[in-house]
Design an enzyme around this catalytic site. Sequence first.
Site, short mmCIF file in Angstrom:
data_model
loop_
_atom_site.label_atom_id
_atom_site.label_comp_id
_atom_site.label_asym_id
_atom_site.label_seq_id
_atom_site.Cartn_x
_atom_site.Cartn_y
_atom_site.Cartn_z
N LYS A 38 0.84 -1.19 0.00
CA LYS A 38 0.00 0.00 0.00
C LYS A 38 0.88 1.24 0.00
O LYS A 38 1.93 1.27 0.64
CB LYS A 38 -0.90 0.01 1.24
N CYS A 71 -0.05 3.30 -17.87
CA CYS A 71 -0.02 1.99 -17.20
C CYS A 71 0.78 0.94 -17.96
O CYS A 71 1.06 -0.13 -17.42
CB CYS A 71 -1.45 1.50 -16.97
N SER A 100 -7.73 6.92 -5.58
CA SER A 100 -7.89 6.75 -7.02
C SER A 100 -6.95 7.68 -7.79
O SER A 100 -6.55 8.74 -7.30
CB SER A 100 -9.34 7.03 -7.43
#
Length: 434
Positions: A16, A81, A115
């Site tokens: 995380k 990405c 997000s």
Amino acid sequence: MAKVFVIGVGMTKFIKPRGEVDYPEMGLEASVKALNDANITYDKVEYAACGYVYGDSTAGQRVLYQLGMTQIPIINVNNNCSTGSTALLQARNAVASGSVDCAMALGFERMARGSLTSTFADRTNPMDHVTMQMIESVGFEPKAPPAAQIFGNAGIGYMNKYGATERHMAKIAEKNHSHSSRNPYSQFRDVYTLEQIEKSPKVFGPLTKLQCCPTSDGAGAVIVANEQFVIKHGLQDQAVEIVSQIMATDSPVMLSKDPIEWAGADMTRRAAAQAYQKAGITPNDVQVIELHDCFSANELLTYDALALTPPGKAHTLIDSGDNTYGGKYVVNPSGGLISKGHPLGATGLAQCSELVWQARGWAGDRQVPNVKYALQHNVGLGGAVVVTIYKKANANACKPLTNYNPAVEARSITQEDYDKAKSTKRAEFLEAKL
């Protein structure tokens, strides 16, 4: 062009984004692991492509100088990405062209929590053409993340056009969370029932929270080399050949009113078709796939775009169980982006690492049987997609050259690991933080 082989891979555990580990440490760990896997020092690397999306201009140099200031070309890459696989493409091309014998692709990311949002508010957003098409066609939900809306609408479009259901997408997430429980590098290793996935908080349209990839911190690295280098260093048994690798960008179809195309399906179709042709195989020859499942809807669409099923029949792969162990394909044995995590610059190299371990037969209780060909799909909206096909260089069994199997144990690096990998000819930029 010369044949190109993956000779070393390494990655960090995906975590995380809490700011606990900075990018130089993550990038160093992945690089050292890849060099140790190949049993070479950084002196052998003649070129490096370093991928990251959120960082300043020469972060690649900042990471690799810890291994030595050897004056090689270091190229910094940002392709959304698909950044990690774009870096791999650049490293592969350097070797395939004959420019160098050995190259490194490195990807890392330290992300903000929550997000994805636009970094710059004072200039044109590179995704505005997609967003405007979506707004004009179906509207925009201010409270939902933009990426979830693009992929969620694409999933809705596939359901409306071909008869797939929300449950099909939930089953994809159920599968990937299950697979991830076997992967020590995964950010999330919990197994969820189908009901838990369906009842988790709604994000947009059919997508619930457990069907969306998290933001993550992490790094991955891959060492590639030509055949002469492989033979010289005795790496034939662990080398994995990149038999084809194709990048494609969007076609005008992406600007249509079909939401399936907003998610870049057409560039995947083109890259996949060319990759199969160049490799001299069909989708039926592939056993294991690492697929860009940033959202469960995208995995559904991509079955179709990669020609794993006939057009419009992606959901039948789920119904038949042919997307997991015991079926025709095993898709995302690593757990995929949904559960393993998605540090943007590292994702494509983590996918490569998993497939190399699978091709070598090292993956332990997540090993796919009888792997001959492995396929990687990494997509970035805006847009670029890279499809790569791998096969082991020979049929000989091989064991890790390190003192443990990196495919099944996510260790940190030690001073000994670092000393084995660092340049022996050039002084270190800084003492590595181990």
